[in-house]
Design a protein around this motif. Structure first.
Motif, PDB file in Angstrom:
ATOM      1  N   ALA A 107       9.361  16.867   5.774  1.00  0.00           N
ATOM      2  CA  ALA A 107       8.083  16.160   5.657  1.00  0.00           C
ATOM      3  C   ALA A 107       8.045  15.342   4.370  1.00  0.00           C
ATOM      4  N   GLY A 108       7.796  14.059   4.505  1.00  0.00           N
ATOM      5  CA  GLY A 108       7.754  13.157   3.359  1.00  0.00           C
ATOM      6  C   GLY A 108       9.053  12.404   3.143  1.00  0.00           C
ATOM      7  N   ASN A 109      10.147  12.890   3.715  1.00  0.00           N
ATOM      8  CA  ASN A 109      11.421  12.165   3.635  1.00  0.00           C
ATOM      9  C   ASN A 109      11.455  11.184   4.813  1.00  0.00           C
ATOM     10  N   VAL A 110      11.208   9.933   4.534  1.00  0.00           N
ATOM     11  CA  VAL A 110      10.950   8.945   5.588  1.00  0.00           C
ATOM     12  C   VAL A 110      12.122   8.833   6.554  1.00  0.00           C
ATOM     13  N   ARG A 111      13.333   8.836   6.030  1.00  0.00           N
ATOM     14  CA  ARG A 111      14.501   8.689   6.916  1.00  0.00           C
ATOM     15  C   ARG A 111      14.693   9.927   7.803  1.00  0.00           C
TER      16      ARG A 111
ATOM     17  N   LEU B 246       0.829  -1.207   0.000  1.00  0.00           N
ATOM     18  CA  LEU B 246       0.000   0.000   0.000  1.00  0.00           C
ATOM     19  C   LEU B 246       0.865   1.258   0.000  1.00  0.00           C
ATOM     20  N   SER B 247       0.323   2.324  -0.585  1.00  0.00           N
ATOM     21  CA  SER B 247       1.029   3.602  -0.675  1.00  0.00           C
ATOM     22  C   SER B 247       0.278   4.746  -0.006  1.00  0.00           C
ATOM     23  N   ASN B 248      -0.992   4.560   0.268  1.00  0.00           N
ATOM     24  CA  ASN B 248      -1.798   5.613   0.863  1.00  0.00           C
ATOM     25  C   ASN B 248      -1.721   5.464   2.382  1.00  0.00           C
ATOM     26  N   THR B 249      -1.031   6.385   3.030  1.00  0.00           N
ATOM     27  CA  THR B 249      -0.773   6.256   4.465  1.00  0.00           C
ATOM     28  C   THR B 249      -2.057   6.192   5.278  1.00  0.00           C
TER      29      THR B 249
ATOM     30  N   MET C 105      -3.267   2.758   5.179  1.00  0.00           N
ATOM     31  CA  MET C 105      -2.402   1.912   6.006  1.00  0.00           C
ATOM     32  C   MET C 105      -2.711   2.101   7.491  1.00  0.00           C
TER      33      MET C 105
ATOM     34  N   PRO D  69      12.856   2.325   8.983  1.00  0.00           N
ATOM     35  CA  PRO D  69      11.944   3.460   8.778  1.00  0.00           C
ATOM     36  C   PRO D  69      10.691   3.053   8.002  1.00  0.00           C
ATOM     37  N   ASN D  70       9.546   3.471   8.507  1.00  0.00           N
ATOM     38  CA  ASN D  70       8.279   3.116   7.867  1.00  0.00           C
ATOM     39  C   ASN D  70       7.229   4.137   8.313  1.00  0.00           C
ATOM     40  N   GLN D  71       6.016   3.927   7.909  1.00  0.00           N
ATOM     41  CA  GLN D  71       4.971   4.923   8.145  1.00  0.00           C
ATOM     42  C   GLN D  71       4.386   4.811   9.561  1.00  0.00           C
TER      43      GLN D  71
ATOM     44  N   GLU E 251      10.750  21.013   6.113  1.00  0.00           N
ATOM     45  CA  GLU E 251      11.545  20.627   4.947  1.00  0.00           C
ATOM     46  C   GLU E 251      11.801  19.116   4.895  1.00  0.00           C
TER      47      GLU E 251
END
Lengths: 144, 110
Positions: free
Chosen positions: B88-92, B33-36, B39, B67-69, B86
């Motif tokens: 936000a969206g960068n999982v790591r 899945l890609s939609n947080t 998930m 790292p995960n959602q 800055e």
């Protein structure tokens, strides 16, 4: 990957093309980005509430980066296309796939691998529901 | 309708084991899945949120390892969001911001 979640995937109609990573998701990959996990309210091309997770939100986001709705997934010279997926009984967009220059398609499978598949419908019919829209934009730079 | 104390779901005695079991189930079910939001609404993820502040150190340990959602759950439980705009969206980078928040707030060991 082959199984009930993806009933149309077969051993011969797709190929794994990357290692698994949670660094980016299918929406990022469809637009050519491998740095961010795209999500409304977190990383999205337009201001959006975190609850705006429907197919319309995805269409609006892609429209903001020069995509426009189009009729189908056929090859059109000068354009790159994406297929957007959703499940009619649910509120969510589920997936996006990108057309390759050779007419095949590429999908980032959530937090798993990228795959190349022969047809956009190869990943439909299960977990991702069905294709709801196709969108296109003029090719400016080569996507990964 | 009220639920008596006896009918309420029991809080697992061993939070760590319960978290590992639920996290494993969630990762398996959400793998493609890609939609947080989709998930995060899955049952095992919601049960983890329902475990409350006691589960936060285990989520941070999981984030440090893989790292995960988990950000939706952390924000829901703690009411915090230490991720710089800055990142936000960068999982790591999001994971790193949350781990540093845990360490500076004493929730997670240095």
């Amino acid at each position: 990957m082959i199984g009930p979640d993806f009933p149309r995937l077969t051993a011969t109609n797709h190929r794994i093309t990357s290692l698994a990573t949670t660094d980016y998701n299918c929406i990022a990959w469809a637009t050519g980005d491998t740095t961010f996990w795209w999500q409304p309210g977190v990383h999205w091309p337009i201001p959006a509430d975190a609850s705006a997770v429907g197919i319309d939100s995805l269409v609006n986001a892609l429209s903001a980066i020069e995509y426009e709705l189009c009729n189908d997934g056929s090859i059109e010279p000068g354009f790159e296309k994406v297929a957007l997926y959703g499940i009619s009984s649910q509120l969510f967009y589920t997936h996006a796939a990108r057309q390759l220059r050779n007419g095949k398609w590429t999908s980032k499978m959530g937090g798993a691998e990228d795959i190349e598949h022969d047809d956009p419908n190869d990943v439909s019919g299960g977990l991702y529901g069905n294709i709801v829209h196709f969108m296109r934009r003029v090719i400016k730079t080569e996507s990964p | 309708m009220s639920i008596s104390v006896a009918e309420r779901p029991k809080v697992p005695v061993d939070i760590g084991n319960a978290f590992i079991q639920l996290a494993t189930e969630w990762k398996s079910k959400s793998r493609y899945l890609s939609n947080t939001a989709q998930m995060a609404l899955m049952r095992p993820y919601q049960r983890i949120i329902g475990m409350g502040p006691a589960v936060v150190p285990f989520i941070l340990a999981e984030l440090e390892c893989e790292p995960n959602q988990w950000f939706w759950a952390l924000e829901a439980i703690t009411g915090e969001n230490p991720v710089p705009a800055e990142s936000a969206g960068n999982v790591r980078e999001m994971a790193r911001a949350w781990i540093e928040w845990g360490q500076s707030s004493g929730v997670y060991p240095q």
